[in-house]
Design a protein around this motif. Structure first.
Motif, mmCIF file in Angstrom:
data_model
loop_
_atom_site.group_PDB
_atom_site.id
_atom_site.type_symbol
_atom_site.label_atom_id
_atom_site.label_comp_id
_atom_site.label_asym_id
_atom_site.label_seq_id
_atom_site.Cartn_x
_atom_site.Cartn_y
_atom_site.Cartn_z
ATOM 1 N N ALA A 139 -8.069 -11.145 -2.674
ATOM 2 C CA ALA A 139 -7.625 -9.790 -2.341
ATOM 3 C C ALA A 139 -6.906 -9.132 -3.515
ATOM 4 O O ALA A 139 -7.049 -7.926 -3.747
ATOM 5 C CB ALA A 139 -6.724 -9.821 -1.104
ATOM 6 N N LEU A 140 -6.132 -9.902 -4.266
ATOM 7 C CA LEU A 140 -5.422 -9.353 -5.416
ATOM 8 C C LEU A 140 -6.396 -8.914 -6.510
ATOM 9 O O LEU A 140 -6.256 -7.820 -7.078
ATOM 10 C CB LEU A 140 -4.442 -10.392 -5.966
ATOM 11 C CG LEU A 140 -3.166 -10.596 -5.143
ATOM 12 C CD1 LEU A 140 -2.485 -11.903 -5.537
ATOM 13 C CD2 LEU A 140 -2.200 -9.429 -5.331
ATOM 14 N N LEU A 169 -6.200 -7.252 6.321
ATOM 15 C CA LEU A 169 -5.254 -8.351 6.123
ATOM 16 C C LEU A 169 -3.863 -8.083 6.677
ATOM 17 O O LEU A 169 -3.089 -9.016 6.856
ATOM 18 C CB LEU A 169 -5.144 -8.678 4.627
ATOM 19 C CG LEU A 169 -6.467 -8.950 3.894
ATOM 20 C CD1 LEU A 169 -6.195 -9.284 2.432
ATOM 21 C CD2 LEU A 169 -7.246 -10.067 4.562
ATOM 22 N N GLY A 170 -3.541 -6.802 6.944
ATOM 23 C CA GLY A 170 -2.223 -6.458 7.459
ATOM 24 C C GLY A 170 -1.222 -6.195 6.347
ATOM 25 O O GLY A 170 -1.452 -6.527 5.182
ATOM 26 N N THR A 176 2.750 -12.938 2.294
ATOM 27 C CA THR A 176 2.918 -13.734 3.506
ATOM 28 C C THR A 176 2.595 -15.206 3.286
ATOM 29 O O THR A 176 1.757 -15.560 2.450
ATOM 30 C CB THR A 176 2.022 -13.188 4.638
ATOM 31 O OG1 THR A 176 2.268 -13.950 5.814
ATOM 32 C CG2 THR A 176 0.546 -13.287 4.272
ATOM 33 N N LYS A 177 3.257 -16.063 4.048
ATOM 34 C CA LYS A 177 2.944 -17.491 4.031
ATOM 35 C C LYS A 177 1.998 -17.844 5.171
ATOM 36 O O LYS A 177 1.564 -18.987 5.296
ATOM 37 C CB LYS A 177 4.227 -18.317 4.153
ATOM 38 C CG LYS A 177 5.161 -18.186 2.959
ATOM 39 C CD LYS A 177 6.372 -19.100 3.116
ATOM 40 C CE LYS A 177 7.314 -18.972 1.920
ATOM 41 N NZ LYS A 177 8.482 -19.901 2.039
ATOM 42 N N SER A 178 1.707 -16.859 5.995
ATOM 43 C CA SER A 178 0.800 -17.091 7.124
ATOM 44 C C SER A 178 -0.653 -16.967 6.662
ATOM 45 O O SER A 178 -0.946 -16.340 5.656
ATOM 46 C CB SER A 178 1.070 -16.075 8.239
ATOM 47 O OG SER A 178 2.406 -16.161 8.682
ATOM 48 N N GLU A 179 -1.561 -17.548 7.432
ATOM 49 C CA GLU A 179 -2.973 -17.437 7.114
ATOM 50 C C GLU A 179 -3.429 -15.986 7.275
ATOM 51 O O GLU A 179 -3.015 -15.283 8.190
ATOM 52 C CB GLU A 179 -3.795 -18.333 8.033
ATOM 53 C CG GLU A 179 -3.555 -19.817 7.800
ATOM 54 C CD GLU A 179 -4.447 -20.683 8.673
ATOM 55 O OE1 GLU A 179 -5.239 -20.118 9.458
ATOM 56 O OE2 GLU A 179 -4.360 -21.916 8.570
ATOM 57 N N ILE A 180 -4.280 -15.558 6.380
ATOM 58 C CA ILE A 180 -4.855 -14.216 6.474
ATOM 59 C C ILE A 180 -6.382 -14.348 6.496
ATOM 60 O O ILE A 180 -6.924 -15.362 6.058
ATOM 61 C CB ILE A 180 -4.414 -13.312 5.311
ATOM 62 C CG1 ILE A 180 -4.936 -13.859 3.969
ATOM 63 C CG2 ILE A 180 -2.908 -13.125 5.295
ATOM 64 C CD1 ILE A 180 -4.672 -12.948 2.782
ATOM 65 N N PRO A 181 -7.076 -13.340 7.005
ATOM 66 C CA PRO A 181 -8.543 -13.429 7.069
ATOM 67 C C PRO A 181 -9.174 -13.478 5.685
ATOM 68 O O PRO A 181 -8.569 -13.095 4.678
ATOM 69 C CB PRO A 181 -8.934 -12.136 7.795
ATOM 70 C CG PRO A 181 -7.698 -11.686 8.492
ATOM 71 C CD PRO A 181 -6.563 -12.126 7.633
ATOM 72 N N ASN A 182 -10.402 -13.941 5.666
ATOM 73 C CA ASN A 182 -11.180 -13.998 4.446
ATOM 74 C C ASN A 182 -11.697 -12.596 4.129
ATOM 75 O O ASN A 182 -12.406 -11.999 4.928
ATOM 76 C CB ASN A 182 -12.359 -14.946 4.666
ATOM 77 C CG ASN A 182 -12.882 -15.534 3.369
ATOM 78 O OD1 ASN A 182 -12.479 -15.121 2.304
ATOM 79 N ND2 ASN A 182 -13.770 -16.488 3.481
ATOM 80 N N LEU A 183 -11.336 -12.050 2.972
ATOM 81 C CA LEU A 183 -11.779 -10.704 2.607
ATOM 82 C C LEU A 183 -13.268 -10.674 2.265
ATOM 83 O O LEU A 183 -13.949 -9.693 2.515
ATOM 84 C CB LEU A 183 -10.969 -10.196 1.412
ATOM 85 C CG LEU A 183 -11.190 -8.744 0.990
ATOM 86 C CD1 LEU A 183 -10.709 -7.798 2.076
ATOM 87 C CD2 LEU A 183 -10.466 -8.451 -0.315
#
Length: 215
Positions: A139-140, A169-170, A176-183
């Motif tokens: 994402a970055l 991704l929100g 965040t340290k939480s899981e995020i969706p696959n972009l």
């Protein structure tokens, strides 16, 4: 390993230079005096605290460009050979605040562009890259590429990371340290193996292998 061979046609003397990357500049004997450039700076020291990481990030950037070049016409104008990826290996961040930048893009100054041919620099901080997920890395890089306008200038994002990134991704996706969706689809663990150093401590949230076993 690449080897540069320089031959003096007058004396026959041969000079061999073994290297892992190169930035050659030369003036053709029959040309108009314009300095020509051939570059493949992939991995090496850049200044006192940065390393060139083209070997690491360019393949990921290529997959992102290929994925979105039909959706975003400007992606077709991005020349990845004109982007220098460097990483600050000395920076130490605050893991509690996690408020500083991880990766960003900037225009190369005129002198650097004239000497090396690179138009843009994407800079990152190793401290954070090694602590975020593969999804965040993608994402970055995507967000940085979206800032390239018409292949030669930089524009500001509409939001932190662009509207579609926020929508997918929100907010706070980059820290965040939480899981995020696959972009993006199509990535696997081999795309990220060079970013994960075996001699560095890895947090439980750093690697999301389950997303890439199917890639």
């Amino acid at each position: 390993m690449p080897k540069i061979k320089i031959i003096d046609e007058t004396t026959g003397e041969v000079t061999d230079i073994e290297c892992v990357g190169y930035n050659l500049q030369f003036v053709e004997s029959t040309g108009n005096g314009v300095i020509q450039k051939i570059r493949a700076l992939n991995n090496g020291k850049y200044g006192y605290k940065h390393w060139i990481k083209n070997d690491f990030y360019r393949p990921i950037a290529q997959k992102i460009k290929d994925k979105y070049k039909e959706k975003f016409e400007e992606f077709t104008m991005i020349n990845l050979d004109k982007i220098l990826f460097i990483e600050d290996t000395e920076y130490i961040g605050d893991e509690l605040k996690r408020s500083d930048e991880i990766m960003w893009i900037k225009k190369a100054n005129k002198q650097l562009e004239e000497v090396t041919g690179y138009k843009f620099i994407i800079e990152s901080r190793e401290f954070w890259v090694e602590r975020i997920s593969n999804e965040q890395v993608v994402a970055l890089i995507y967000s940085c590429l979206r800032q390239i306008e018409n292949g030669y200038k930089i524009r500001e994002p509409d939001l932190v990371g662009w509207k579609e990134v926020i929508g997918t991704l929100g907010y706070g996706w980059e820290t965040t340290k939480s899981e995020i969706p696959n972009l993006l689809d199509g990535f696997n663990m081999n795309d990220f193996k060079m970013l994960r150093k075996a001699d560095k401590q890895v947090g439980f949230f750093d690697s999301k292998e389950k997303y890439y076993e199917q890639g």
